[in-house]
Scaffold this motif. Structure first.
Motif, PDB file in Angstrom:
ATOM      1  N   MET A 102      -1.634 -20.072 -13.684  1.00 44.24           N
ATOM      2  CA  MET A 102      -0.999 -20.114 -14.978  1.00 44.24           C
ATOM      3  C   MET A 102      -1.258 -21.445 -15.677  1.00 44.24           C
ATOM      4  O   MET A 102      -1.456 -21.469 -16.874  1.00 44.24           O
ATOM      5  CB  MET A 102       0.501 -19.879 -14.842  1.00 44.24           C
ATOM      6  CG  MET A 102       0.847 -18.494 -14.377  1.00 44.24           C
ATOM      7  SD  MET A 102       0.183 -17.217 -15.456  1.00 44.24           S
ATOM      8  CE  MET A 102       0.091 -15.884 -14.338  1.00 44.24           C
ATOM      9  N   ASP A 103      -1.260 -22.509 -14.882  1.00 44.36           N
ATOM     10  CA  ASP A 103      -1.546 -23.813 -15.481  1.00 44.36           C
ATOM     11  C   ASP A 103      -2.940 -23.833 -16.089  1.00 44.36           C
ATOM     12  O   ASP A 103      -3.139 -24.374 -17.183  1.00 44.36           O
ATOM     13  CB  ASP A 103      -1.403 -24.925 -14.447  1.00 44.36           C
ATOM     14  CG  ASP A 103       0.038 -25.159 -14.022  1.00 44.36           C
ATOM     15  OD1 ASP A 103       0.956 -24.837 -14.808  1.00 44.36           O
ATOM     16  OD2 ASP A 103       0.254 -25.667 -12.912  1.00 44.36           O
ATOM     17  N   ASP A 104      -3.915 -23.232 -15.385  1.00 44.41           N
ATOM     18  CA  ASP A 104      -5.281 -23.188 -15.912  1.00 44.41           C
ATOM     19  C   ASP A 104      -5.343 -22.401 -17.215  1.00 44.41           C
ATOM     20  O   ASP A 104      -6.022 -22.803 -18.163  1.00 44.41           O
ATOM     21  CB  ASP A 104      -6.245 -22.580 -14.894  1.00 44.41           C
ATOM     22  CG  ASP A 104      -6.509 -23.487 -13.701  1.00 44.41           C
ATOM     23  OD1 ASP A 104      -6.276 -24.710 -13.819  1.00 44.41           O
ATOM     24  OD2 ASP A 104      -6.937 -22.978 -12.661  1.00 44.41           O
ATOM     25  N   LEU A 105      -4.654 -21.271 -17.265  1.00 43.19           N
ATOM     26  CA  LEU A 105      -4.636 -20.477 -18.497  1.00 43.19           C
ATOM     27  C   LEU A 105      -4.005 -21.258 -19.646  1.00 43.19           C
ATOM     28  O   LEU A 105      -4.485 -21.209 -20.773  1.00 43.19           O
ATOM     29  CB  LEU A 105      -3.887 -19.161 -18.280  1.00 43.19           C
ATOM     30  CG  LEU A 105      -4.557 -18.154 -17.353  1.00 43.19           C
ATOM     31  CD1 LEU A 105      -3.616 -16.987 -17.085  1.00 43.19           C
ATOM     32  CD2 LEU A 105      -5.863 -17.665 -17.933  1.00 43.19           C
ATOM     33  N   ALA A 106      -2.953 -21.991 -19.343  1.00 43.15           N
ATOM     34  CA  ALA A 106      -2.308 -22.814 -20.370  1.00 43.15           C
ATOM     35  C   ALA A 106      -3.229 -23.958 -20.794  1.00 43.15           C
ATOM     36  O   ALA A 106      -3.347 -24.261 -21.984  1.00 43.15           O
ATOM     37  CB  ALA A 106      -0.977 -23.357 -19.860  1.00 43.15           C
ATOM     38  N   ASP A 107      -3.904 -24.575 -19.825  1.00 44.96           N
ATOM     39  CA  ASP A 107      -4.827 -25.665 -20.139  1.00 44.96           C
ATOM     40  C   ASP A 107      -5.981 -25.189 -21.021  1.00 44.96           C
ATOM     41  O   ASP A 107      -6.509 -25.953 -21.825  1.00 44.96           O
ATOM     42  CB  ASP A 107      -5.384 -26.298 -18.857  1.00 44.96           C
ATOM     43  CG  ASP A 107      -4.331 -27.074 -18.082  1.00 44.96           C
ATOM     44  OD1 ASP A 107      -3.253 -27.385 -18.650  1.00 44.96           O
ATOM     45  OD2 ASP A 107      -4.578 -27.361 -16.891  1.00 44.96           O
ATOM     46  N   GLN A 108      -6.356 -23.925 -20.862  1.00 45.27           N
ATOM     47  CA  GLN A 108      -7.435 -23.344 -21.678  1.00 45.27           C
ATOM     48  C   GLN A 108      -6.929 -22.883 -23.042  1.00 45.27           C
ATOM     49  O   GLN A 108      -7.705 -22.410 -23.860  1.00 45.27           O
ATOM     50  CB  GLN A 108      -8.067 -22.154 -20.955  1.00 45.27           C
ATOM     51  CG  GLN A 108      -8.800 -22.506 -19.692  1.00 45.27           C
ATOM     52  CD  GLN A 108      -9.287 -21.265 -18.980  1.00 45.27           C
ATOM     53  OE1 GLN A 108      -9.838 -20.352 -19.594  1.00 45.27           O
ATOM     54  NE2 GLN A 108      -9.078 -21.215 -17.671  1.00 45.27           N
ATOM     55  N   GLY A 109      -5.621 -22.981 -23.256  1.00 46.22           N
ATOM     56  CA  GLY A 109      -5.050 -22.551 -24.522  1.00 46.22           C
ATOM     57  C   GLY A 109      -4.810 -21.055 -24.612  1.00 46.22           C
ATOM     58  O   GLY A 109      -4.542 -20.527 -25.691  1.00 46.22           O
ATOM     59  N   LEU A 110      -4.892 -20.354 -23.482  1.00 46.07           N
ATOM     60  CA  LEU A 110      -4.702 -18.906 -23.480  1.00 46.07           C
ATOM     61  C   LEU A 110      -3.238 -18.510 -23.358  1.00 46.07           C
ATOM     62  O   LEU A 110      -2.867 -17.396 -23.717  1.00 46.07           O
ATOM     63  CB  LEU A 110      -5.525 -18.264 -22.360  1.00 46.07           C
ATOM     64  CG  LEU A 110      -7.031 -18.451 -22.489  1.00 46.07           C
ATOM     65  CD1 LEU A 110      -7.740 -17.956 -21.242  1.00 46.07           C
ATOM     66  CD2 LEU A 110      -7.554 -17.733 -23.728  1.00 46.07           C
ATOM     67  N   LEU A 111      -2.429 -19.411 -22.820  1.00 42.08           N
ATOM     68  CA  LEU A 111      -0.987 -19.185 -22.754  1.00 42.08           C
ATOM     69  C   LEU A 111      -0.284 -20.325 -23.472  1.00 42.08           C
ATOM     70  O   LEU A 111      -0.618 -21.491 -23.265  1.00 42.08           O
ATOM     71  CB  LEU A 111      -0.493 -19.151 -21.303  1.00 42.08           C
ATOM     72  CG  LEU A 111      -0.836 -17.963 -20.447  1.00 42.08           C
ATOM     73  CD1 LEU A 111      -0.225 -18.121 -19.055  1.00 42.08           C
ATOM     74  CD2 LEU A 111      -0.375 -16.668 -21.057  1.00 42.08           C
ATOM     75  N   ILE A 112       0.676 -19.975 -24.288  1.00 45.43           N
ATOM     76  CA  ILE A 112       1.458 -21.008 -24.960  1.00 45.43           C
ATOM     77  C   ILE A 112       2.407 -21.645 -23.942  1.00 45.43           C
ATOM     78  O   ILE A 112       2.705 -21.033 -22.897  1.00 45.43           O
ATOM     79  CB  ILE A 112       2.223 -20.431 -26.173  1.00 45.43           C
ATOM     80  CG1 ILE A 112       3.174 -19.315 -25.752  1.00 45.43           C
ATOM     81  CG2 ILE A 112       1.242 -19.974 -27.250  1.00 45.43           C
ATOM     82  CD1 ILE A 112       4.040 -18.786 -26.879  1.00 45.43           C
ATOM     83  N   PRO A 113       2.868 -22.861 -24.203  1.00 41.20           N
ATOM     84  CA  PRO A 113       3.703 -23.567 -23.211  1.00 41.20           C
ATOM     85  C   PRO A 113       4.906 -22.774 -22.720  1.00 41.20           C
ATOM     86  O   PRO A 113       5.216 -22.795 -21.523  1.00 41.20           O
ATOM     87  CB  PRO A 113       4.129 -24.832 -23.958  1.00 41.20           C
ATOM     88  CG  PRO A 113       3.008 -25.092 -24.914  1.00 41.20           C
ATOM     89  CD  PRO A 113       2.560 -23.715 -25.353  1.00 41.20           C
ATOM     90  N   ILE A 114       5.576 -22.062 -23.576  1.00 41.12           N
ATOM     91  CA  ILE A 114       6.761 -21.319 -23.127  1.00 41.12           C
ATOM     92  C   ILE A 114       6.389 -20.189 -22.177  1.00 41.12           C
ATOM     93  O   ILE A 114       7.130 -19.858 -21.262  1.00 41.12           O
ATOM     94  CB  ILE A 114       7.598 -20.822 -24.327  1.00 41.12           C
ATOM     95  CG1 ILE A 114       9.001 -20.450 -23.856  1.00 41.12           C
ATOM     96  CG2 ILE A 114       6.914 -19.670 -25.032  1.00 41.12           C
ATOM     97  CD1 ILE A 114      10.010 -20.342 -24.963  1.00 41.12           C
ATOM     98  N   MET A 115       5.192 -19.606 -22.353  1.00 39.51           N
ATOM     99  CA  MET A 115       4.729 -18.577 -21.405  1.00 39.51           C
ATOM    100  C   MET A 115       4.409 -19.207 -20.057  1.00 39.51           C
ATOM    101  O   MET A 115       4.638 -18.606 -19.015  1.00 39.51           O
ATOM    102  CB  MET A 115       3.495 -17.851 -21.947  1.00 39.51           C
ATOM    103  CG  MET A 115       3.863 -16.840 -22.976  1.00 39.51           C
ATOM    104  SD  MET A 115       3.182 -15.195 -22.808  1.00 39.51           S
ATOM    105  CE  MET A 115       2.933 -14.860 -21.125  1.00 39.51           C
TER     106      MET A 115
END
Length: 72
Positions: free
Chosen positions: A1-14
């Motif tokens: 999930m951290d990687d997806l967030a780092d890639q901008g695919l998940l917003i911080p709240i997700m």
């Protein structure tokens, strides 16, 4: 999930939500002696998160692409 967030695919709240759901999954996968296991509401929360995540990661980009294509 951290990687997806780092890639901008998940917003911080997700990302935050993902970590909460992961903890629920860990509790269900590795129950402690004397506990009742995963509760129905927790299982439903995991399914809700996964449905939302799949919508964001797969359906939404396709919907946006289709919208853009319709504007040409």
């Amino acid at each position: 999930m951290d990687d997806l967030a780092d890639q901008g695919l998940l917003i911080p709240i997700m990302k935050d939500w993902a970590h909460e759901v992961r903890e629920l999954g860990n509790e269900g996968t590795h129950p402690q002696p004397g506990t009742s296991g995963t509760e129905e509401r927790d299982a439903k929360a995991v399914v809700e998160f996964l449905n939302f995540m799949m919508r964001v990661l797969y359906d939404l980009p396709n919907d946006i692409a289709q919208f853009r294509e319709s504007k040409k």
